[in-house]
Design an enzyme around this catalytic site. Structure first.
Site, PDB file in Angstrom:
ATOM      1  N   ASN A   9      10.416  37.642 -33.663  1.00  0.00           N
ATOM      2  CA  ASN A   9      11.404  36.567 -33.500  1.00  0.00           C
ATOM      3  C   ASN A   9      12.129  36.396 -34.829  1.00  0.00           C
ATOM      4  OD1 ASN A   9      12.799  34.203 -33.093  1.00  0.00           O
ATOM      5  ND2 ASN A   9      10.981  32.881 -33.032  1.00  0.00           N
ATOM      6  N   LYS A  11      14.560  34.496 -35.475  1.00  0.00           N
ATOM      7  CA  LYS A  11      15.071  33.131 -35.650  1.00  0.00           C
ATOM      8  C   LYS A  11      16.542  33.169 -36.110  1.00  0.00           C
ATOM      9  CE  LYS A  11      10.418  31.685 -36.663  1.00  0.00           C
ATOM     10  NZ  LYS A  11       9.542  30.613 -37.038  1.00  0.00           N
ATOM     11  N   GLU A  98      10.008  25.385 -32.088  1.00  0.00           N
ATOM     12  CA  GLU A  98      11.155  24.872 -32.859  1.00  0.00           C
ATOM     13  C   GLU A  98      12.207  24.284 -31.923  1.00  0.00           C
ATOM     14  OE1 GLU A  98      11.883  28.404 -35.178  1.00  0.00           O
ATOM     15  OE2 GLU A  98      10.019  28.057 -36.263  1.00  0.00           O
ATOM     16  N   GLU A 168       1.244  29.643 -29.376  1.00  0.00           N
ATOM     17  CA  GLU A 168       1.654  29.496 -30.772  1.00  0.00           C
ATOM     18  C   GLU A 168       1.287  28.096 -31.252  1.00  0.00           C
ATOM     19  OE1 GLU A 168       4.922  32.465 -31.854  1.00  0.00           O
ATOM     20  OE2 GLU A 168       5.904  30.664 -31.150  1.00  0.00           O
ATOM     21  N   GLY A 174       4.773  29.639 -39.421  1.00  0.00           N
ATOM     22  CA  GLY A 174       5.478  29.616 -40.697  1.00  0.00           C
ATOM     23  C   GLY A 174       4.706  28.926 -41.811  1.00  0.00           C
ATOM     24  N   SER A 214       1.884  32.889 -37.999  1.00  0.00           N
ATOM     25  CA  SER A 214       1.530  33.562 -39.246  1.00  0.00           C
ATOM     26  C   SER A 214       0.775  34.876 -39.027  1.00  0.00           C
ATOM     27  CB  SER A 214       0.740  32.620 -40.156  1.00  0.00           C
ATOM     28  OG  SER A 214       1.540  31.488 -40.488  1.00  0.00           O
TER      29      SER A 214
HETATM   30  C1  PEP Z   1       7.332  32.232 -34.548  1.00  0.00           C
HETATM   31  O1  PEP Z   1       8.380  31.829 -34.991  1.00  0.00           O
HETATM   32  O2  PEP Z   1       7.229  32.388 -33.316  1.00  0.00           O
HETATM   33  C2  PEP Z   1       6.230  32.496 -35.464  1.00  0.00           C
HETATM   34  C3  PEP Z   1       5.071  32.758 -34.963  1.00  0.00           C
HETATM   35  O3  PEP Z   1       6.527  32.456 -36.818  1.00  0.00           O
HETATM   36  P1  PEP Z   1       5.562  32.947 -38.022  1.00  0.00           P
HETATM   37  O4  PEP Z   1       5.022  34.299 -37.618  1.00  0.00           O
HETATM   38  O5  PEP Z   1       6.448  33.004 -39.205  1.00  0.00           O
HETATM   39  O6  PEP Z   1       4.468  31.938 -38.143  1.00  0.00           O
END
Ligand code: PEP
Length: 252
Positions: A9, A11, A98, A168, A174, A214
């Site tokens: 992703n 973003k 988000e 998630e 993040g 993460s």
């Molecule tokens: C995400 O945005 O779906 C995500 C898991 O971000 P990160 O891997 O940076 O935690």
């Protein structure tokens, strides 16, 4: 046997040029990754060019969101699922935390988006996950079950083949703080049980449940060793071709 999905992703990062550069750098690095589906989700404005440049490769392209509306119309700023498909997307992420937090996405709008995307033939990656506060209050399973019941409302058997779920935990996105493989496995097994109760044990056995939060090259193998983890939705570590490729190639 469930084929894992490793999805990146991106973003709201990368200009068109940067997106193409990263996609082209990724292509040879994951060319032999037959063990999983590889997906990247650039910003809307880069989907068409990235999808064109990846044509014939094993990397598929996703939208990061779509409209609740199926038909085109007077909805300023929105993009329908069929418009995503038209420019080469084959997947769409729906209900990312988000979007739920910053853009007030509700289970009802997530459900409409899921249905819109399915009606246009896209694979849906629907995200669920609890906040830290909810976990600390012992509400994680209730929250996730509510998101599943809300988002999957009204789906019938033929739709389920194109549903992919992503667990998630918001506290892991993040933050550099990953759920342990055991914590993730526990929630994934719970999600599969809820799905089996809602639909059927056959549909639940076939369901891909991705972990997100993460994920990095050094923790993917531990996560993937869990029986109910069928891939990853990767944010930060998907922005660089080499780290995302290491995650995709976690088995080698
Ligand atoms: C995400 O945005 O779906 C995500 C898991 O971000 P990160 O891997 O940076 O935690």
């Amino acid at each position: 046997m469930r084929k894992p999905v490793i999805a990146g992703n991106w973003k709201m990062y990368k200009s068109l040029g940067e997106a193409v550069e990263t996609a082209l750098a990724l292509k040879p690095l994951v060319a032999n990754a037959n063990h999983c589906e590889v997906v990247i989700a650039p910003v809307f404005t880069a989907i068409k060019t990235v999808a064109d440049r990846l044509e014939g490769s094993n990397i598929k392209v996703a939208g990061q969101d779509c409209s609740t509306e199926v038909e085109e119309g007077a909805h300023t700023g929105e993009v329908t699922a069929s418009m995503l498909k038209d420019v080469g997307a084959r997947y769409v992420i729906v209900g990312h935390s988000e979007r739920r937090q910053i853009y007030c996405e509700t289970d009802m709008s997530v459900s409409k988006k899921v249905k819109a995307a399915l009606s246009d033939g896209l694979f849906v990656i629907m995200c669920v996950g609890e906040s830290l506060e909810q976990r600390e209050q012992g509400k994680a399973e209730n929250v996730v079950a509510g998101q599943l019941n809300g988002g999957l409302n009204g789906l019938t058997a033929p739709d389920l083949d194109r549903i992919i779920l992503a667990y998630e935990p918001v506290w892991a996105i993040g933050t550099g703080r990953t759920a342990t493989p055991e914590q993730a496995q526990e929630m994934h097994a719970f999600i599969r049980r809820v799905f089996a109760e809602r639909h059927s044990s056959g549909a639940a056995d076939a369901l891909r449940i991705l972990y997100g939060g993460s994920v990095k090259p050094d923790n993917i193998a531990g996560l993937m060793s869990q029986p109910d983890i069928d891939g990853a939705l990767v944010g930060g570590a998907s922005l660089k071709a080499d780290s995302f490729a290491q995650i995709v190639n976690y088995r080698s």
